[in-house]
Design an enzyme around this catalytic site. Structure first.
Site, PDB file in Angstrom:
ATOM      1  N   ASN A 284      38.529  63.587 -63.333  1.00  0.00           N
ATOM      2  CA  ASN A 284      38.620  62.719 -64.512  1.00  0.00           C
ATOM      3  C   ASN A 284      38.636  63.465 -65.838  1.00  0.00           C
ATOM      4  OD1 ASN A 284      35.966  63.429 -64.013  1.00  0.00           O
ATOM      5  ND2 ASN A 284      35.112  61.456 -64.610  1.00  0.00           N
TER       6      ASN A 284
ATOM      7  N   GLU B 153      25.849  67.210 -60.936  1.00  0.00           N
ATOM      8  CA  GLU B 153      26.104  66.143 -61.896  1.00  0.00           C
ATOM      9  C   GLU B 153      26.887  65.070 -61.154  1.00  0.00           C
ATOM     10  OE1 GLU B 153      25.703  63.810 -64.721  1.00  0.00           O
ATOM     11  OE2 GLU B 153      24.829  65.810 -64.933  1.00  0.00           O
TER      12      GLU B 153
ATOM     13  N   CYS C 101      31.811  59.201 -65.361  1.00  0.00           N
ATOM     14  CA  CYS C 101      30.444  59.054 -64.868  1.00  0.00           C
ATOM     15  C   CYS C 101      29.583  58.343 -65.904  1.00  0.00           C
ATOM     16  CB  CYS C 101      29.847  60.401 -64.492  1.00  0.00           C
ATOM     17  SG  CYS C 101      29.887  61.633 -65.804  1.00  0.00           S
TER      18      CYS C 101
END
Length: 496
Positions: free
Chosen positions: A152, A250, A284
């Protein structure tokens, strides 16, 4: 015939040993074949690791300020190639050109921040408890780091990991998402053009279950940094724990924007549209939950749906497009599956919830910006990550109830509150169980010079960005220098 792209292993661009390639297609127009990229097998990792070890031996002995100059040059080159890189990313992963330009800018900012840290890898001195003795600590690089990144943010996220790792004196083996290999290829080309010694960076394309897993399991790769799903990160954590590897994770998020009745509703509306539907919801930090206080709920939902319906879907390279495609068919299928789950739980599709009817979009993985109302605490649409343009609206009455709804999920990355009440603002900063909280701003918008990361199932305690990431990529070593000329036995000989 589409171009075949190489790996970068042992200081050279090279074809995969097995001759296997993966197709890379434009998600806005799947008929557009960008290129074929290596489907690298685990056996090729040995050469990459050996080369990275040689690169580490050379690079770790380069003075840190000199390493910083290389990263400064990388930042300059990113600025020079910004438009070309942005177009490469938009064609490859779909988000609109304005966003991919921002993606590159984040990498430029990160490069320049890393460059000055070459003169700031500070240690400490401390007074010894003994006479004629000096005590100090300093930072040392660790070795070879495996860098595994998502689709992304094809340049920004790798820069968060790779620039600090290199600045600290480590070498890297970079395994990008198989969905954005062209962006990774260009990123490594820029690092090499900036003057990075070729064996300091290995680029291995391929699938997570093959080359990715081999990288995670390799005994001579002592450090790993991963951004991706919580499920994959958990598996990596198990392996890294068993092998005593340093690991930064993450992972997922289920981020909420809270809107109180005293908020600037126009500002809050702009925030949720950007937070929920920017990057087609594939962040996210995306706003996937909207918590509305009861007396503004109906008005806000009406205005939100009107604006969401006004967003234009299309190829991100075209002017006037607001929302691009999802990354692939599986991502769109997941959105459709969760819409069905939400309806079965009693939610209502207030707008969206389908593939666009525009015939010009049938060749891409498009999905309408979707607003679900009637979502309640505990519903799957309220607690599970969807990673698409799907926003769950939840009504609440009291501030305490809003905090409880925010904190109920297993993720803890980002949160946001819109209010004019300073007391409510500071309570949110303290009580929302997230690594990041925004006041009167959406759940997205991290800055390169501040730590980035979350709590609970979002991460494992380390942070990307800012000053803290440099601690992850180094070890602390303590040194004592005793110039007394006699044996001093620390606590034994101290008699105060």
């Amino acid at each position: 015939m589409a171009e075949k792209f190489p790996n970068h292993i042992a200081g050279e661009w090279s074809a995969p040993a097995g001759g296997e390639y993966m197709e890379n297609r434009n998600p806005a127009r799947t008929s557009d074949l960008i290129g074929r990229f290596p489907d690298t097998g685990p056996a090729e990792l040995e050469a990459a690791v050996a080369s990275a070890q040689r690169g580490f031996a050379q690079w770790s002995r380069t003075p840190a300020p000199e390493r910083g100059l290389v990263l400064k040059q990388a930042g300059d080159l990113l600025a020079r190639y910004k438009e070309d890189l942005a177009r490469t990313m938009t064609r490859e992963m779909g988000k609109v050109l304005e966003e991919t330009r921002g993606d590159v800018q984040e990498a430029i900012d990160t490069a320049y921040y890393a460059a000055v840290e070459g003169r700031r890898l500070f240690g400490r001195t401390a007074p010894s408890e003994l006479r004629s003795k000096w005590a100090m600590s300093f930072r040392r690089p660790i070795g070879v780091f495996g860098i595994i990144t998502p689709f992304n943010f094809p340049v920004a996220v790798p820069s968060w990991k790779i620039f600090p790792a290199l600045l600290c004196g480590n070498s890297i083996i970079y395994k990008p998402s198989e969905d954005v290999p062209h962006s990774a290829h260009r990123f490594v080309e820029i690092l090499l053009e900036a003057g990075l010694p070729p064996e300091c960076v290995q680029l291995v394309h391929g699938r997570g279950e093959t080359i990715g897993q081999a990288l995670v399991e390799h005994p001579d790769v002592p450090g790993l940094s991963f951004t991706g799903s919580t499920e994959t990160g958990s598996r990596i954590g198990e392996i890294a724990g068993r092998l005593h590897k340093r690991l930064s994770l993450e992972m997922g998020g289920k981020n909420a924007q809270i809107v109180l009745s005293d908020a600037d509703l126009e500002l809050a509306l702009e925030g949720v549209l950007w937070g929920a539907f920017g990057t087609t919801g594939q962040r996210c930090t995306a706003t996937s939950r909207l918590l509305l206080q009861g007396d503004v709920h109906d008005e806000f939902v009406e205005r939100l749906c009107y604006e969401a319906r006004s967003l234009r879907l299309g190829d991100g390279l075209e002017a006037g497009v607001d929302v691009g495609p999802l990354i692939h068919e599986a991502a769109r299928d997941k959105c459709e599956r969760y819409i069905g789950i939400a309806e079965a739980e009693g939610a209502t599709i207030a707008t969206g919830g389908r593939r666009p009817a525009d015939g010009g979009l049938v060749d891409g993985w498009f999905y309408e910006p979707t607003v679900l109302t009637g979502v309640e605490k505990g519903h799957r649409a309220a607690v599970e990550e969807i990673f698409g343009p799907v926003l769950s609206v939840i009504r609440f009455d009291t501030l305490e109830e809003a905090f409880d709804i925010n904190n109920e999920v297993r993720y803890g990355l980002s949160s946001s509150i819109y209010t004019r009440d300073v007391n409510a603002s500071f309570r949110a900063v303290e009580e929302l169980d997230n690594g990041i909280t925004y006041v009167n701003a959406p759940t997205i918008g991290a800055e390169a010079h501040l730590p980035f990361g979350g709590v609970k199932s979002t991460g494992n305690g380390h942070r990307e960005g800012g000053w803290e990431v440099y601690e992850f990529y180094t070890e602390t070593k303590v040194a004592y220098v005793d110039y007394s000329g006699t044996l001093q036995r620390a606590q034994i000989d101290v008699d105060w």
